[in-house]
Write a protein that holds these residues in place. Structure first.
Motif, PDB file in Angstrom:
ATOM      1  N   ASN A  30       0.806  -1.214   0.000  1.00  0.00           N
ATOM      2  CA  ASN A  30       0.000   0.000   0.000  1.00  0.00           C
ATOM      3  C   ASN A  30       0.843   1.269   0.000  1.00  0.00           C
ATOM      4  O   ASN A  30       0.428   2.309  -0.501  1.00  0.00           O
ATOM      5  CB  ASN A  30      -0.934   0.018   1.218  1.00  0.00           C
ATOM      6  N   GLN A  31       2.032   1.185   0.570  1.00  0.00           N
ATOM      7  CA  GLN A  31       2.832   2.392   0.740  1.00  0.00           C
ATOM      8  C   GLN A  31       4.199   2.342   0.064  1.00  0.00           C
ATOM      9  O   GLN A  31       4.918   3.334   0.067  1.00  0.00           O
ATOM     10  CB  GLN A  31       3.032   2.677   2.242  1.00  0.00           C
ATOM     11  N   LYS A  32       4.559   1.210  -0.528  1.00  0.00           N
ATOM     12  CA  LYS A  32       5.921   1.111  -1.036  1.00  0.00           C
ATOM     13  C   LYS A  32       6.019   0.120  -2.176  1.00  0.00           C
ATOM     14  O   LYS A  32       5.346  -0.910  -2.189  1.00  0.00           O
ATOM     15  CB  LYS A  32       6.869   0.679   0.097  1.00  0.00           C
ATOM     16  N   THR A  33       6.868   0.461  -3.154  1.00  0.00           N
ATOM     17  CA  THR A  33       7.270  -0.470  -4.196  1.00  0.00           C
ATOM     18  C   THR A  33       8.754  -0.774  -3.995  1.00  0.00           C
ATOM     19  O   THR A  33       9.566   0.145  -3.878  1.00  0.00           O
ATOM     20  CB  THR A  33       7.049   0.129  -5.599  1.00  0.00           C
ATOM     21  N   TRP A  34       9.109  -2.046  -3.950  1.00  0.00           N
ATOM     22  CA  TRP A  34      10.462  -2.470  -3.607  1.00  0.00           C
ATOM     23  C   TRP A  34      11.306  -2.555  -4.883  1.00  0.00           C
ATOM     24  O   TRP A  34      11.557  -3.631  -5.421  1.00  0.00           O
ATOM     25  CB  TRP A  34      10.413  -3.812  -2.885  1.00  0.00           C
ATOM     26  N   TRP A  35      11.790  -1.391  -5.345  1.00  0.00           N
ATOM     27  CA  TRP A  35      12.430  -1.321  -6.650  1.00  0.00           C
ATOM     28  C   TRP A  35      13.731  -2.107  -6.712  1.00  0.00           C
ATOM     29  O   TRP A  35      14.005  -2.776  -7.717  1.00  0.00           O
ATOM     30  CB  TRP A  35      12.669   0.142  -7.040  1.00  0.00           C
ATOM     31  N   MET A  36      14.574  -2.056  -5.690  1.00  0.00           N
ATOM     32  CA  MET A  36      15.831  -2.801  -5.736  1.00  0.00           C
ATOM     33  C   MET A  36      15.586  -4.305  -5.746  1.00  0.00           C
ATOM     34  O   MET A  36      16.262  -5.050  -6.464  1.00  0.00           O
ATOM     35  CB  MET A  36      16.716  -2.402  -4.552  1.00  0.00           C
ATOM     36  N   ILE A  37      14.623  -4.749  -4.963  1.00  0.00           N
ATOM     37  CA  ILE A  37      14.290  -6.176  -4.952  1.00  0.00           C
ATOM     38  C   ILE A  37      13.707  -6.580  -6.301  1.00  0.00           C
ATOM     39  O   ILE A  37      14.012  -7.654  -6.838  1.00  0.00           O
ATOM     40  CB  ILE A  37      13.310  -6.494  -3.808  1.00  0.00           C
ATOM     41  N   ASN A  38      12.877  -5.725  -6.869  1.00  0.00           N
ATOM     42  CA  ASN A  38      12.303  -6.022  -8.182  1.00  0.00           C
ATOM     43  C   ASN A  38      13.385  -6.136  -9.248  1.00  0.00           C
ATOM     44  O   ASN A  38      13.336  -7.014 -10.119  1.00  0.00           O
ATOM     45  CB  ASN A  38      11.299  -4.927  -8.565  1.00  0.00           C
ATOM     46  N   LEU A  39      14.381  -5.248  -9.188  1.00  0.00           N
ATOM     47  CA  LEU A  39      15.472  -5.315 -10.151  1.00  0.00           C
ATOM     48  C   LEU A  39      16.263  -6.608  -9.991  1.00  0.00           C
ATOM     49  O   LEU A  39      16.593  -7.280 -10.982  1.00  0.00           O
ATOM     50  CB  LEU A  39      16.401  -4.109  -9.964  1.00  0.00           C
ATOM     51  N   HIS A  40      16.560  -6.976  -8.755  1.00  0.00           N
ATOM     52  CA  HIS A  40      17.294  -8.222  -8.519  1.00  0.00           C
ATOM     53  C   HIS A  40      16.484  -9.424  -8.998  1.00  0.00           C
ATOM     54  O   HIS A  40      17.044 -10.392  -9.527  1.00  0.00           O
ATOM     55  CB  HIS A  40      17.627  -8.369  -7.031  1.00  0.00           C
ATOM     56  N   HIS A  41      15.164  -9.353  -8.825  1.00  0.00           N
ATOM     57  CA  HIS A  41      14.281 -10.419  -9.270  1.00  0.00           C
ATOM     58  C   HIS A  41      14.434 -10.652 -10.776  1.00  0.00           C
ATOM     59  O   HIS A  41      14.434 -11.797 -11.245  1.00  0.00           O
ATOM     60  CB  HIS A  41      12.835 -10.023  -8.944  1.00  0.00           C
ATOM     61  N   ILE A  42      14.556  -9.559 -11.530  1.00  0.00           N
ATOM     62  CA  ILE A  42      14.729  -9.672 -12.978  1.00  0.00           C
ATOM     63  C   ILE A  42      16.113 -10.226 -13.308  1.00  0.00           C
ATOM     64  O   ILE A  42      16.258 -11.151 -14.120  1.00  0.00           O
ATOM     65  CB  ILE A  42      14.530  -8.301 -13.655  1.00  0.00           C
ATOM     66  N   LEU A  43      17.125  -9.675 -12.660  1.00  0.00           N
ATOM     67  CA  LEU A  43      18.500 -10.058 -12.987  1.00  0.00           C
ATOM     68  C   LEU A  43      18.769 -11.535 -12.697  1.00  0.00           C
ATOM     69  O   LEU A  43      19.461 -12.209 -13.478  1.00  0.00           O
ATOM     70  CB  LEU A  43      19.485  -9.182 -12.212  1.00  0.00           C
ATOM     71  N   LYS A  44      18.224 -12.045 -11.596  1.00  0.00           N
ATOM     72  CA  LYS A  44      18.535 -13.435 -11.250  1.00  0.00           C
ATOM     73  C   LYS A  44      17.895 -14.423 -12.217  1.00  0.00           C
ATOM     74  O   LYS A  44      18.322 -15.584 -12.296  1.00  0.00           O
ATOM     75  CB  LYS A  44      18.121 -13.744  -9.813  1.00  0.00           C
ATOM     76  N   THR A  45      16.875 -13.986 -12.952  1.00  0.00           N
ATOM     77  CA  THR A  45      16.302 -14.828 -14.004  1.00  0.00           C
ATOM     78  C   THR A  45      17.386 -15.237 -14.996  1.00  0.00           C
ATOM     79  O   THR A  45      17.363 -16.349 -15.537  1.00  0.00           O
ATOM     80  CB  THR A  45      15.182 -14.062 -14.737  1.00  0.00           C
TER      81      THR A  45
ATOM     82  N   GLU B  76       7.369  -7.646   6.158  1.00  0.00           N
ATOM     83  CA  GLU B  76       7.600  -8.202   7.496  1.00  0.00           C
ATOM     84  C   GLU B  76       9.083  -8.388   7.764  1.00  0.00           C
ATOM     85  O   GLU B  76       9.575  -8.094   8.856  1.00  0.00           O
ATOM     86  CB  GLU B  76       6.866  -9.535   7.629  1.00  0.00           C
ATOM     87  N   TRP B  77       9.819  -8.878   6.765  1.00  0.00           N
ATOM     88  CA  TRP B  77      11.236  -9.170   6.952  1.00  0.00           C
ATOM     89  C   TRP B  77      12.128  -7.939   6.790  1.00  0.00           C
ATOM     90  O   TRP B  77      13.171  -7.831   7.428  1.00  0.00           O
ATOM     91  CB  TRP B  77      11.698 -10.206   5.919  1.00  0.00           C
ATOM     92  N   GLY B  78      11.736  -7.058   5.861  1.00  0.00           N
ATOM     93  CA  GLY B  78      12.611  -5.961   5.475  1.00  0.00           C
ATOM     94  C   GLY B  78      13.350  -6.293   4.194  1.00  0.00           C
ATOM     95  O   GLY B  78      13.590  -7.459   3.875  1.00  0.00           O
ATOM     96  N   GLY B  79      13.715  -5.269   3.444  1.00  0.00           N
ATOM     97  CA  GLY B  79      14.318  -5.480   2.139  1.00  0.00           C
ATOM     98  C   GLY B  79      15.658  -6.180   2.186  1.00  0.00           C
ATOM     99  O   GLY B  79      15.931  -7.082   1.385  1.00  0.00           O
ATOM    100  N   LEU B  80      16.538  -5.795   3.118  1.00  0.00           N
ATOM    101  CA  LEU B  80      17.868  -6.391   3.182  1.00  0.00           C
ATOM    102  C   LEU B  80      17.797  -7.865   3.544  1.00  0.00           C
ATOM    103  O   LEU B  80      18.446  -8.704   2.905  1.00  0.00           O
ATOM    104  CB  LEU B  80      18.727  -5.637   4.207  1.00  0.00           C
ATOM    105  N   LYS B  81      17.040  -8.188   4.559  1.00  0.00           N
ATOM    106  CA  LYS B  81      16.909  -9.588   4.976  1.00  0.00           C
ATOM    107  C   LYS B  81      16.347 -10.435   3.857  1.00  0.00           C
ATOM    108  O   LYS B  81      16.825 -11.552   3.595  1.00  0.00           O
ATOM    109  CB  LYS B  81      16.023  -9.673   6.219  1.00  0.00           C
ATOM    110  N   SER B  82      15.318  -9.926   3.176  1.00  0.00           N
ATOM    111  CA  SER B  82      14.697 -10.680   2.087  1.00  0.00           C
ATOM    112  C   SER B  82      15.684 -10.940   0.961  1.00  0.00           C
ATOM    113  O   SER B  82      15.780 -12.059   0.438  1.00  0.00           O
ATOM    114  CB  SER B  82      13.489  -9.904   1.554  1.00  0.00           C
ATOM    115  N   THR B  83      16.432  -9.907   0.578  1.00  0.00           N
ATOM    116  CA  THR B  83      17.394 -10.057  -0.511  1.00  0.00           C
ATOM    117  C   THR B  83      18.489 -11.051  -0.151  1.00  0.00           C
ATOM    118  O   THR B  83      18.853 -11.921  -0.955  1.00  0.00           O
ATOM    119  CB  THR B  83      18.014  -8.699  -0.863  1.00  0.00           C
ATOM    120  N   LEU B  84      19.023 -10.942   1.067  1.00  0.00           N
ATOM    121  CA  LEU B  84      20.081 -11.858   1.500  1.00  0.00           C
ATOM    122  C   LEU B  84      19.584 -13.305   1.546  1.00  0.00           C
ATOM    123  O   LEU B  84      20.292 -14.232   1.134  1.00  0.00           O
ATOM    124  CB  LEU B  84      20.607 -11.441   2.876  1.00  0.00           C
ATOM    125  N   LEU B  85      18.370 -13.472   2.051  1.00  0.00           N
ATOM    126  CA  LEU B  85      17.805 -14.819   2.143  1.00  0.00           C
ATOM    127  C   LEU B  85      17.652 -15.446   0.769  1.00  0.00           C
ATOM    128  O   LEU B  85      18.098 -16.575   0.525  1.00  0.00           O
ATOM    129  CB  LEU B  85      16.456 -14.764   2.865  1.00  0.00           C
TER     130      LEU B  85
END
Length: 257
Positions: free
Chosen positions: A130-145, A223-232
């Protein structure tokens, strides 16, 4: 012979487990797709909230056909396999209960699968709340493909392997899904990546990331936060790439949470 885009039908498979908070909004979005899907099959993994009741009630007034089936196992791979087995569409798409398609998604799927060289495809997932788009995570999502199969399975990368994940709404021909054996029932994590490799190994065609978006909820990332999610996700990807068992990955994933 591949049917023309106007002749193909699309079955959307939605595996659910305790999705009472999201499932109705998702079904409402499916009802406004144009053209409409041939059918929606909701596969419940023995929810203990109001998911089943909500789906039953909504199906009674739905414009598109909605069927509800149940599986013995609480396992997304097993649930999707059951959904595909019961599907009657030429194409099957796997939709998370917290992900929304664009209104013309069915047309996009049909057009993509007109290419006989493409066996499996998925969309670009935009993770937002509702309040945020996770652009860095979205970019990583594309790149890891691209970088994940290039690093860990280069021989398959050059045959067309790309890694797609569940929130990208993967879709393919039902016949190809059955030919390659579908998802592995015993895989509780990274089952989508494994399917991508199976498709290419079976010489069914390449895997494609479509330049169109879907929106998926950030409820877990928030819930996790962007850094934790990306590292996981990054670390799990590395472990998977070097051959660590899915059972360990699932245990690690749960412990990290």
């Amino acid at each position: 012979m591949i049917k023309g885009p106007n002749q193909q039908t699309v079955s959307i498979i939605v595996p659910v487990l305790n999705e009472a908070d999201t499932i109705i909004a998702t079904l409402r979005h499916l009802n406004v797709l144009s053209p409409a899907p041939h059918e929606v099959i909701v596969v419940d993994g023995h929810s203990d909230d109001q998911t089943v009741e909500l789906v039953h009630n909504y199906a009674e007034t739905s414009v598109i056909p909605i069927r509800l089936i149940s599986t013995e196992r609480r396992c997304r791979a097993s649930q999707i396999n059951a959904g595909v087995k019961n599907a009657t569409g030429d194409l099957v798409a796997f939709l998370h209960a917290d992900t929304w398609l664009s209104p013309d998604a069915i047309s996009v799927m049909k057009n993509v699968m007109q290419n006989p060289g493409v066996a499996l495809a998925g969309f670009i997932a935009i993770i937002q709340g509702n309040q945020k788009t996770w652009w860095m995570i979205n970019l990583h999502h594309i790149l890891k493909t691209y970088y994940a199969p290039l690093i860990f399975r280069p021989h398959l990368f050059f045959k067309g392997a790309r890694l797609l994940f569940g929130d990208q709404v993967m879709f393919m021909r039902r016949a190809d899904f059955l030919t390659c054996g579908g998802f592995d029932d015993d895989m509780v994590i990274m089952e989508e990546a494994n399917l991508c490799l199976k498709v290419v190994k079976a010489n069914l065609g390449r895997v494609r990331l479509v330049n169109r978006t879907v929106v998926t909820s950030d409820r877990r990332i928030a819930e996790w936060g962007g850094l934790k999610s990306t590292l996981l996700h990054f670390y799990i990807g590395i472990l998977w790439g070097v051959g660590v068992s899915p059972q360990y990955l699932k245990r690690f994933y749960n412990d990290f949470r």
